[in-house]
Design a protein around this motif. Structure first.
Motif, short mmCIF file in Angstrom:
data_model
loop_
_atom_site.label_atom_id
_atom_site.label_comp_id
_atom_site.label_asym_id
_atom_site.label_seq_id
_atom_site.Cartn_x
_atom_site.Cartn_y
_atom_site.Cartn_z
N UNK A 49 0.74 -1.01 0.03
CA UNK A 49 0.21 0.20 0.05
C UNK A 49 0.84 1.25 -0.11
N UNK A 50 1.94 1.40 0.91
CA UNK A 50 2.69 2.67 0.93
C UNK A 50 3.55 2.64 -0.14
N UNK A 51 4.37 1.53 -0.72
CA UNK A 51 4.71 1.54 -1.98
C UNK A 51 4.35 2.31 -3.05
N UNK A 52 2.71 1.63 -3.25
CA UNK A 52 1.91 2.34 -4.09
C UNK A 52 1.79 3.81 -4.09
N UNK A 53 1.24 4.21 -2.66
CA UNK A 53 1.34 5.74 -2.45
C UNK A 53 2.71 6.42 -2.67
N UNK A 54 3.67 5.73 -2.54
CA UNK A 54 5.05 6.67 -2.80
C UNK A 54 5.08 6.90 -4.17
#
Length: 290
Positions: A49-54
């Motif tokens: 999820x946070x890799x996507x948002x990054x």
């Protein structure tokens, strides 16, 4: 908001992802029936999820909060933790020798640490909107965020010593960098005592405390801040976060050199001209997605 082709988030069961404002992602830990406690399936969802948002062009700021009125998170799911086969092996089955067991446990801790560190490594600013119970892993998570704010009724604790272990997911490494009071840090980490929002603000752990108590006020403040930051040049904002994080443990000289190299590229952005024109024309600047 409109997503670009291919800009779609990974499926998540334990996190809600919404876009309440343009370019502002709201991530909500979604396990309120368990006070948002983390079992292994929960933390394993976090990195994707946070890799996507990054890297998502549709995201410029992330608000991180917990679902339900009672807690941001109470930390590890104690029941799930107690069932971990590495920590509580079945006495009826053979166990690897201590060296091999240690290797397995180290890899497990490394994976957990890496998952939570994706919050810190996110290229976009992350503001943690804290409320209710914030225990154990809540501290590990919040010290990975760029900004921490909390509701007046928030109760914090570094609880790991009460579980028979030293905190191992980031608090003991990051909290001394966030709060420069070594005596206070050892006080709360060694005793596992709880502390409230007023104390958290006094020592600099949070930068804003709500006036009325409760979750809604802190979410609104987080969204206000996120909207403001999202209105800035994404080139400038992401560059600022990168340089601040890189310089955190470096000398001033090293930080200046890194800034010079970084800005030799970043200053070529069209955002500089757009910001200048907007200021002269007394209008809000419009920046392209990054």
């Amino acid at each position: 908001m409109n997503m670009e082709a291919g800009d779609s988030p990974p499926p998540c069961r334990y996190f809600n992802l919404t876009y309440p404002l343009p370019f502002v992602a709201h991530v909500e830990i979604n396990r309120p029936q368990k006070l948002n406690a983390f079992s292994e399936p929960v933390w394993r969802e976090l990195p994707s999820l946070f890799s996507y948002l990054s890297t998502s062009p549709s995201t410029r700021v992330v608000v991180l909060s917990g679902a339900g009125p009672k807690a941001f998170t109470t930390g590890l799911d104690v029941q799930s933790f107690s069932e971990n086969s590495l920590l509580n092996p079945n006495p009826q089955t053979s166990r690897p020798d201590p060296a091999r067991t240690a290797q397995q446990m180290r890899r497990h801790v490394d994976d957990f640490q890496a998952a939570i560190t994706t919050i810190e490594k996110c290229e976009k600013p992350v503001i943690a909107a804290l409320h209710g119970w914030c225990l154990g892993l809540a501290i590990d998570i919040s010290v990975c965020a760029d900004v921490r704010i909390c509701a007046r009724d928030t109760k914090f604790a570094v609880k790991e010593v009460d579980l028979g272990l030293a905190a191992d997911i980031g608090t003991l490494s990051r909290l001394p960098k966030v709060v420069g009071n070594g005596s206070w840090i050892k006080d709360v980490c060694l005793s596992a005592r709880s502390f409230g929002s007023e104390e958290a603000e006094k020592v600099g752990f949070v930068s804003w405390v709500g006036k009325t108590g409760g979750k809604e006020e802190v979410i609104q403040e987080a969204l206000r801040w996120a909207e403001l930051v999202a209105s800035k040049s994404p080139v400038a904002v992401q560059g600022t976060k990168e340089i601040l994080n890189w310089s955190w443990s470096k000398s001033v000289e090293d930080g200046l050199k890194y800034t010079s190299v970084w800005n030799s590229t970043a200053l070529q952005t069209n955002d500089v001209m757009e910001a200048t024109k907007a200021g002269m024309q007394k209008r809000k600047p419009i920046f392209a997605k990054l």
